[in-house]
Design an enzyme around this catalytic site. Sequence first.
Site, PDB file in Angstrom:
ATOM      1  N   GLU A 228       0.886  -1.162   0.000  1.00 21.63           N
ATOM      2  CA  GLU A 228       0.000   0.000   0.000  1.00 21.63           C
ATOM      3  C   GLU A 228       0.924   1.212   0.000  1.00 21.63           C
ATOM      4  O   GLU A 228       1.542   1.531   1.010  1.00 21.63           O
ATOM      5  CB  GLU A 228      -0.894  -0.055   1.241  1.00 21.63           C
ATOM      6  CG  GLU A 228      -2.182   0.718   1.082  1.00 21.63           C
ATOM      7  CD  GLU A 228      -2.061   2.113   1.623  1.00 21.63           C
ATOM      8  OE1 GLU A 228      -1.698   3.009   0.815  1.00 21.63           O
ATOM      9  OE2 GLU A 228      -2.299   2.304   2.809  1.00 21.63           O
ATOM     10  N   CYS A 262      -1.845   8.948   2.601  1.00 20.52           N
ATOM     11  CA  CYS A 262      -1.704   8.445   1.227  1.00 20.52           C
ATOM     12  C   CYS A 262      -2.955   8.738   0.412  1.00 20.52           C
ATOM     13  O   CYS A 262      -2.880   8.959  -0.793  1.00 20.52           O
ATOM     14  CB  CYS A 262      -1.387   6.951   1.234  1.00 20.52           C
ATOM     15  SG  CYS A 262      -2.559   5.988   2.175  1.00 20.52           S
TER      16      CYS A 262
HETATM   17  O1  LIG Z   1      -2.173   6.867   4.620  1.00 22.27           O
HETATM   18  C1  LIG Z   1      -3.026   6.087   4.273  1.00 22.27           C
HETATM   19  C2  LIG Z   1      -4.501   6.079   4.521  1.00 22.27           C
HETATM   20  C3  LIG Z   1      -4.947   5.829   5.855  1.00 22.27           C
HETATM   21  C4  LIG Z   1      -6.422   5.518   5.893  1.00 22.27           C
HETATM   22  O2  LIG Z   1      -6.778   4.345   5.759  1.00 22.27           O
HETATM   23  O3  LIG Z   1      -7.226   6.427   6.054  1.00 22.27           O
END
Ligand SMILES: O=CCCC(=O)O
Length: 454
Positions: A228, A262
Amino acid sequence: MSIRSVSPLSEEVLESVEPMDGSAVEAALRQTAEASHAWAAMSLDERCRRLGRLGDRLRANRDEAAECITREMGKCLHEARAEIEKCAWLCDFYADNAHRFLSDEGISTEARKSYIAYQPLGTVLGIMPWNFPFWQVIRYATPALTAGNTVLLKHAPNVPACARMLEALFMEAGFGDGVFRNLFIETEQIRPVIEDSRVHAVTLTGSEKAGRIVAAQAGAALKKTVLELGGSDPFIVLDDADLGAAVEAAVKARFQANGQSCIAAKRFILQETVADRFLAAFSEQVEALSMGDPMDPQVTLGPMARRDLRDTLHEQVCDAIDKGARPLLGCELPEGRGWFYPASILDGVAPGMRVWEEEVFGPVVSVIRVRNDQEALAVANGSPYGLGGSVWTRELGRGEDLARRLASGGAYINTMTKSDPRMPFGGIKRSGYGRELGAFGLREFVNIKTVWMA
Ligand SMILES: O=CCCC(=O)O
């Protein structure tokens, strides 16, 4: 000494941790491997009960955990509290639904009996980032554990107290020695752990660069990976959008976690007929963000997590301005203590600028004006990343059409990009592969076994 938490507010060292030496790493690997037999043999009911208890422990320790997050990485305290609540929700979700996702699945064939069984792989190594230091860990660890795997965590070096607290909470919830285990190691110590035969799979949330390295190392060792990675999510505002709702969501979508997510909205793709109206209302709300001590409940924008990240962000902003982008707000490096960066808006962002090509990991908005839906889609899909994206329009069919054509792992209509325990989460292109959350997340680290009785 690279495992060090430094306050993003005061710039003082909070804690330095001695990295584990070879024999401590070996002991951790052995303990995790030994624990995996009993853990895998435990009934799913029992594992789910412990998961439920973990949710309870998180709720009971919410404020302490949130303070730990804010102290180490600088996000505002109310956001850190929400992060812990979301972790508890995820525990509840899998505790309540794991049976549905992991039960044997009968398949009708000419066999007397044929079905799919979902069985654990062994031990999953997670390499996790600091931006959601609890959520990212709970997101990979709880499905892996629920499926019967044990888990090793190599957390980001700037959040050791969060890592320790996570391990303690797992222990309190009854996960037992070696079921969830921290590895306080440096980057160069990761490779032998990936290669170790007692580690069966690797998941990484982090930068594209780290993803490439870990995927190569795990690939050479024939271990499955889930990655990810970064994103440069579009936030597309069409001419018939509800601008009030879009503006309100835009502020949260770009500035949550001080812009360090992200799935933050990073490229604001505005249809030119509404761009000025959107920007007027948006700038007003962005200007109203209050920058300061993230422990202060009045503050809505804390410091960035590390000095080098702020430096990179400012270099990206300067590059854009040099190449013709117009700074509408912020864009200047503040003086004084703390790694603050002001909420900033750059209008007229164009190809060739770093903010167009790269992920912008901080509180900076890039504005790109487009004529129509086609152009919006072309700009949105022109990025090497493909994590999320949102489309704003009152015409739901138009929004859905555009959303379905976004080259991304997730697409959202009239709401910001967000992760949700019930839905799969992950990216395509340089944002990575594999999925977390939902049924797909629970089945990433299992042996999907065919059982056939003739
Ligand atoms: O940084 C990544 C995303 C975090 C989230 O799941 O909101």
